[in-house]
Enzyme design. Structure first.
Site, PDB file in Angstrom:
ATOM      1  N   ASP A 143       0.856  -1.191   0.000  1.00  0.00           N
ATOM      2  CA  ASP A 143       0.000   0.000   0.000  1.00  0.00           C
ATOM      3  C   ASP A 143       0.894   1.244   0.000  1.00  0.00           C
ATOM      4  O   ASP A 143       2.075   1.176   0.370  1.00  0.00           O
ATOM      5  CB  ASP A 143      -0.911   0.022   1.232  1.00  0.00           C
ATOM      6  CG  ASP A 143      -1.879   1.203   1.197  1.00  0.00           C
ATOM      7  OD1 ASP A 143      -2.522   1.427   0.152  1.00  0.00           O
ATOM      8  OD2 ASP A 143      -1.973   1.933   2.199  1.00  0.00           O
ATOM      9  N   SER A 144       0.303   2.354  -0.380  1.00  0.00           N
ATOM     10  CA  SER A 144       1.042   3.613  -0.328  1.00  0.00           C
ATOM     11  C   SER A 144       1.415   3.970   1.109  1.00  0.00           C
ATOM     12  O   SER A 144       2.376   4.711   1.329  1.00  0.00           O
ATOM     13  CB  SER A 144       0.190   4.731  -0.928  1.00  0.00           C
ATOM     14  OG  SER A 144      -1.040   4.812  -0.232  1.00  0.00           O
ATOM     15  N   CYS A 151      -4.147  -1.216  -2.367  1.00  0.00           N
ATOM     16  CA  CYS A 151      -4.294   0.232  -2.518  1.00  0.00           C
ATOM     17  C   CYS A 151      -5.119   0.453  -3.772  1.00  0.00           C
ATOM     18  O   CYS A 151      -4.745  -0.027  -4.856  1.00  0.00           O
ATOM     19  CB  CYS A 151      -2.903   0.863  -2.661  1.00  0.00           C
ATOM     20  SG  CYS A 151      -2.928   2.624  -3.057  1.00  0.00           S
ATOM     21  N   GLU A 178      -4.638  10.292   7.971  1.00  0.00           N
ATOM     22  CA  GLU A 178      -3.177  10.241   8.168  1.00  0.00           C
ATOM     23  C   GLU A 178      -2.742  11.149   9.314  1.00  0.00           C
ATOM     24  O   GLU A 178      -1.753  10.885   9.980  1.00  0.00           O
ATOM     25  CB  GLU A 178      -2.450  10.669   6.889  1.00  0.00           C
ATOM     26  CG  GLU A 178      -2.563   9.683   5.753  1.00  0.00           C
ATOM     27  CD  GLU A 178      -1.515   8.571   5.826  1.00  0.00           C
ATOM     28  OE1 GLU A 178      -0.411   8.836   6.321  1.00  0.00           O
ATOM     29  OE2 GLU A 178      -1.829   7.454   5.404  1.00  0.00           O
ATOM     30  N   CYS A 237     -11.319   3.194  -1.006  1.00  0.00           N
ATOM     31  CA  CYS A 237      -9.986   3.605  -0.547  1.00  0.00           C
ATOM     32  C   CYS A 237      -9.740   2.872   0.758  1.00  0.00           C
ATOM     33  O   CYS A 237     -10.614   2.851   1.641  1.00  0.00           O
ATOM     34  CB  CYS A 237      -9.934   5.114  -0.318  1.00  0.00           C
ATOM     35  SG  CYS A 237      -8.411   5.663   0.474  1.00  0.00           S
ATOM     36  N   HIS A 296      -8.125   3.481   3.300  1.00  0.00           N
ATOM     37  CA  HIS A 296      -8.146   4.256   4.545  1.00  0.00           C
ATOM     38  C   HIS A 296      -9.562   4.404   5.128  1.00  0.00           C
ATOM     39  O   HIS A 296      -9.714   4.619   6.324  1.00  0.00           O
ATOM     40  CB  HIS A 296      -7.631   5.675   4.292  1.00  0.00           C
ATOM     41  CG  HIS A 296      -6.149   5.797   4.257  1.00  0.00           C
ATOM     42  ND1 HIS A 296      -5.374   5.165   3.327  1.00  0.00           N
ATOM     43  CD2 HIS A 296      -5.298   6.502   5.045  1.00  0.00           C
ATOM     44  CE1 HIS A 296      -4.104   5.485   3.539  1.00  0.00           C
ATOM     45  NE2 HIS A 296      -4.039   6.295   4.567  1.00  0.00           N
TER      46      HIS A 296
END
Ligand code: DGL
Length: 280
Positions: free
Chosen positions: A17-18, A80, A165, A199, A201
């Protein structure tokens, strides 16, 4: 032609993942298949990917895939959406035959697209994702192939990843942007009865998204769909399954600072980890 320097011994499943978001996918995969070995690789130093160009996301993702192959992975999951949307097809079709035709790279969009056909009644669905994923229209393309009768509306949510984040996902400040994007999506198509959280996240925002979404609308988080799809894949590909290590170990790598990764990863994974630094 196969690269002779690549090992054919058994190895872990690579999960890329990023940054942190893919940990929500890894968590579901580990829960369903705890017997396998995994390597998680987060490119935290270069996240977020969601606002980067097609070329950069492709370059970064290919670097990560090559690195995971060198670490012994025969199978890599791009956990991702942005990487799956922008890099997966090219890596599968152009790069893999040159690197090692026996290795595989899978993404998270196809398993999610497969799931919606049985869920939506109105046949109108929404995708909430990063600007890169929405702009690529990969969800629309995949869903149209599988369910041509489903009408898809994409909504880019550029501020959701930064909120998460930066640890602001559970604060009153996040409410404004959660409500704003949900309202804008539903204003585009009031017939939507299913929303894909496209996504990795976004599961951290699930409670807030639920709060601002009418109760008849079903919200789809990807982790479980990706995990079940991977299990099906391994059942159908016994040659690949035989090459996966089975000691139940997971190692975590980050391109950024391990201390920071360990601190934040707990929120996504639900338990503490000890990561290691890696350069791609
Ligand atoms: N993990 C990415 C995704 O699922 C989001 C984070 C980013 O923008 O890098 O699209």
């Amino acid at each position: 032609m196969s690269n002779p320097t690549l090992s054919s011994a058994s190895g872990p499943i690579g999960v890329f993942d990023s940054g942190y978001g893919g940990l929500t996918v890894l968590r579901s995969i580990q829960a369903l298949m705890p017997e396998y070995d995994y390597i998680y690789l987060g490119d935290n130093a270069r996240a977020p990917y969601g606002t980067r160009s097609f070329e950069l996301v492709y370059d970064f993702t290919l670097q990560a895939v090559r690195r995971l192959f060198r670490m012994g992975c025969h199978l890599v999951i791009l956990a991702c959406n942005t990487a799956s949307a922008k890099a997966l097809r090219t890596i599968q079709q152009r790069d893999l035959p040159l690197i090692d035709a026996e290795r595989r790279v899978l993404g998270v969009i196809r398993p999610t697209a497969e799931s919606v056909g049985d869920i939506t009644r109105s046949r109108h669905i929404g995708i909430m994702a990063t600007p890169g994923t929405v702009r690529s229209q990969t969800y629309e393309i995949e869903i149209r192939k599988l369910h041509p009768d489903i009408h898809v509306t994409g909504k880019a949510c550029p501020l959701w990843v930064p909120l998460i984040e930066n640890g602001e996902y559970d604060t009153p400040g996040a409410d404004y942007f959660v409500r704003k994007y949900v309202d804008e999506l539903l204003a585009c198509d009031p017939l939507i009865d299913t929303i894909i959280l496209g996504c990795t996240h976004y599961p951290l925002l699930l409670d807030k998204i639920r709060h601002f979404t009418p109760p008849h609308i079903r919200l789809i988080s990807q982790g479980d769909y990706v995990a079940h799809s991977l299990r099906d894949y391994l059942c159908r590909h016994s040659d690949m399954e035989a090459r996966i290590g089975r000691e139940g170990h997971t190692r975590y790598f980050t391109t950024s600072h391990p201390d920071l990764f360990d601190e934040n990863a707990t929120v996504f994974l639900g338990h503490p980890v000890q990561s290691e630094h890696i350069d791609l």
